[in-house]
Design a protein around this motif. Structure first.
Motif, PDB file in Angstrom:
ATOM      1  N   ALA A 109      -2.091  -2.513  33.965  1.00 16.29           N
ATOM      2  CA  ALA A 109      -2.759  -1.991  33.370  1.00 16.29           C
ATOM      3  C   ALA A 109      -4.346  -1.705  33.087  1.00 16.29           C
ATOM      4  CB  ALA A 109      -2.271  -2.766  31.550  1.00 16.29           C
ATOM      5  N   ARG A 110      -4.636  -0.690  32.435  1.00 19.24           N
ATOM      6  CA  ARG A 110      -6.364  -0.622  32.298  1.00 19.24           C
ATOM      7  C   ARG A 110      -6.731  -1.443  31.176  1.00 19.24           C
ATOM      8  NH1 ARG A 110      -4.576   4.724  33.689  1.00 19.24           N
ATOM      9  NH2 ARG A 110      -5.557   5.375  35.612  1.00 19.24           N
ATOM     10  N   LEU A 111      -7.867  -2.378  31.747  1.00 21.58           N
ATOM     11  CA  LEU A 111      -8.355  -3.381  30.539  1.00 21.58           C
ATOM     12  C   LEU A 111      -9.248  -2.656  29.574  1.00 21.58           C
ATOM     13  CD1 LEU A 111      -9.427  -6.027  33.312  1.00 21.58           C
ATOM     14  CD2 LEU A 111      -7.482  -5.684  31.836  1.00 21.58           C
ATOM     15  N   ASN A 112      -9.552  -1.400  29.885  1.00 22.83           N
ATOM     16  CA  ASN A 112     -10.292  -0.427  28.845  1.00 22.83           C
ATOM     17  C   ASN A 112      -9.961   1.099  29.164  1.00 22.83           C
ATOM     18  OD1 ASN A 112     -12.687   0.383  30.554  1.00 22.83           O
ATOM     19  ND2 ASN A 112     -13.108  -1.747  30.613  1.00 22.83           N
ATOM     20  N   GLN A 113     -10.245   1.805  28.171  1.00 19.82           N
ATOM     21  CA  GLN A 113     -10.026   3.274  28.236  1.00 19.82           C
ATOM     22  C   GLN A 113     -10.851   3.799  29.511  1.00 19.82           C
ATOM     23  OE1 GLN A 113     -10.617   4.998  24.692  1.00 19.82           O
ATOM     24  NE2 GLN A 113      -8.538   4.392  23.836  1.00 19.82           N
ATOM     25  N   ASN A 114     -11.903   3.307  29.813  1.00 18.29           N
ATOM     26  CA  ASN A 114     -12.932   3.823  30.664  1.00 18.29           C
ATOM     27  C   ASN A 114     -12.618   3.469  32.361  1.00 18.29           C
ATOM     28  OD1 ASN A 114     -14.186   5.368  28.955  1.00 18.29           O
ATOM     29  ND2 ASN A 114     -15.556   3.601  28.353  1.00 18.29           N
ATOM     30  N   ALA A 115     -11.908   2.145  32.248  1.00 23.40           N
ATOM     31  CA  ALA A 115     -11.681   1.620  33.787  1.00 23.40           C
ATOM     32  C   ALA A 115     -10.684   2.604  34.587  1.00 23.40           C
ATOM     33  CB  ALA A 115     -10.686   0.523  33.582  1.00 23.40           C
ATOM     34  N   GLU A 116     -11.124   2.735  35.851  1.00 22.36           N
ATOM     35  CA  GLU A 116     -10.395   3.562  36.749  1.00 22.36           C
ATOM     36  C   GLU A 116      -9.276   2.888  37.535  1.00 22.36           C
ATOM     37  OE1 GLU A 116     -13.244   5.245  39.421  1.00 22.36           O
ATOM     38  OE2 GLU A 116     -14.343   6.358  37.929  1.00 22.36           O
ATOM     39  N   GLU A 117      -9.425   1.693  37.755  1.00 22.74           N
ATOM     40  CA  GLU A 117      -8.332   0.818  38.278  1.00 22.74           C
ATOM     41  C   GLU A 117      -7.638   0.158  37.431  1.00 22.74           C
ATOM     42  OE1 GLU A 117     -10.343  -1.722  41.128  1.00 22.74           O
ATOM     43  OE2 GLU A 117     -10.870   0.054  42.305  1.00 22.74           O
ATOM     44  N   LEU A 118      -6.137   0.016  37.862  1.00 21.28           N
ATOM     45  CA  LEU A 118      -5.293  -0.541  37.049  1.00 21.28           C
ATOM     46  C   LEU A 118      -5.541  -2.246  37.400  1.00 21.28           C
ATOM     47  CD1 LEU A 118      -2.217   1.525  37.343  1.00 21.28           C
ATOM     48  CD2 LEU A 118      -3.725   1.292  35.234  1.00 21.28           C
ATOM     49  N   SER A 119      -5.378  -2.991  36.519  1.00 22.27           N
ATOM     50  CA  SER A 119      -5.429  -4.740  36.753  1.00 22.27           C
ATOM     51  C   SER A 119      -3.913  -5.194  36.625  1.00 22.27           C
ATOM     52  CB  SER A 119      -6.328  -5.294  35.751  1.00 22.27           C
ATOM     53  OG  SER A 119      -7.683  -4.725  36.067  1.00 22.27           O
ATOM     54  N   LEU A 120      -3.812  -6.087  37.199  1.00 19.97           N
ATOM     55  CA  LEU A 120      -2.420  -7.018  37.214  1.00 19.97           C
ATOM     56  C   LEU A 120      -2.511  -7.694  35.797  1.00 19.97           C
ATOM     57  CD1 LEU A 120       0.410  -7.690  38.379  1.00 19.97           C
ATOM     58  CD2 LEU A 120      -0.788  -9.513  39.616  1.00 19.97           C
ATOM     59  N   CYS A 121      -1.618  -7.488  34.786  1.00 14.51           N
ATOM     60  CA  CYS A 121      -1.756  -8.321  33.757  1.00 14.51           C
ATOM     61  C   CYS A 121      -0.385  -8.977  33.513  1.00 14.51           C
ATOM     62  CB  CYS A 121      -1.881  -7.225  32.738  1.00 14.51           C
ATOM     63  SG  CYS A 121      -3.582  -6.585  32.597  1.00 14.51           S
ATOM     64  N   PHE A 122      -0.177  -9.758  32.557  1.00 15.23           N
ATOM     65  CA  PHE A 122       1.134 -10.654  32.333  1.00 15.23           C
ATOM     66  C   PHE A 122       1.091 -10.747  30.745  1.00 15.23           C
ATOM     67  CE2 PHE A 122      -1.924 -13.700  32.722  1.00 15.23           C
ATOM     68  CZ  PHE A 122      -1.290 -15.274  31.666  1.00 15.23           C
TER      69      PHE A 122
END
Length: 259
Positions: A109-122
């Motif tokens: 998921a993107r941590l914020n709307q402006n983030a380009e990369e997806l981060s591993l979340c749980f």
């Protein structure tokens, strides 16, 4: 009959989302989810196009309503019911388990709307990730373990499959191949039929009318086999209804059921 996202605007099953971090979760472990209890009352689960072939052996594949429909595997015809999962959350038999279920509680998921990369979340509410004595370590010496690497790879594959699925749905929309679905089932001895709506399906008449370059494009892109997997799977709707009857999970009166 077919439902979409939950009320909290997070994807189905997810109650919360938290980015996985070596600083915050350096000593945390992940343990297996032997019985996905969240499936007990879930009647429809998202599918990717790669899953149409194995899923179509067990579930009717339909499409949700709305402006951005998604493929769904129907595990029952009524909300709050699942004919493939026991009361303890365990799948019965050898039914195919969709990747959407196997991915939980992780996702990219993107941590914020402006983030380009997806981060591993749980989802921290899942009960499968925490400071447990047992389980697989997520980090060692501040670095992700092989466990995290495998989870990340699976989530990346899922995202890629999701992009291909979105393209498939765009093809259906561009060629106006989707229509509102309706299934009428008249059980023996019932005074009234069960009428199921609330989903979309491919319009076979519109498909038959396709000619020339349009038809060749669908064949070349691999869309046509996916469409036929969907259409063939619809025959399983009556099998799912029979499973509900056998399990006593049919509404008390055979009235119209819109979802």
């Amino acid at each position: 009959m077919a439902s979409a996202a939950p009320a909290n605007d997070l994807p189905l099953f997810y109650n919360q989302l938290e980015p996985l971090s070596s600083q915050t979760h350096g000593s945390w472990k992940a343990r297996n989810m032997d019985a996905p209890t969240f499936m007990v009352g879930t009647h429809a689960v998202p599918l990717t196009v790669e899953e149409f072939a194995p899923a179509s052996r067990f579930y009717p594949i339909v499409f949700s309503l709305g402006d951005q429909p998604v493929p769904l595997a129907l595990m029952a015809l009524n909300e709050g019911v699942n004919t493939f999962v026991g009361p303890d959350g365990r799948f019965t038999g050898d039914a195919y388990i969709p990747a959407y279920i196997r991915r939980y509680p992780f996702m990219l998921a993107r941590l914020n709307q402006n983030a380009e990369e997806l981060s591993l979340c749980f989802d921290p509410s899942s009960g499968t990730i925490g400071e447990f004595e047992e389980g697989d370590a997520l980090f060692a010496d501040g670095k992700p373990t092989e466990v995290v690497g495998n989870i990340l790879a699976f989530c990346e594959q899922f995202e890629q499959a999701g992009q291909r699925t979105s393209q498939f749905m765009k093809e259906l929309a561009d060629h106006k191949l989707l229509m509102d679905g309706e299934v009428t089932i008249q059980p023996e001895g019932a005074d009234q039929p069960f009428i199921y709506r609330g989903f979309q399906m491919v319009n076979e008449d519109a498909l038959k009318e396709m000619r020339g370059d349009t038809a060749r494009k669908l064949i070349k892109s691999g869309v046509l086999p996916l469409i036929y997997a969907h259409l063939f799977s619809l025959a399983l709707i009556r099998d799912i209804f029979a499973r509900q009857m056998e399990q006593g999970k049919i509404p008390a009166q055979p009235l119209r059921v819109d979802a």
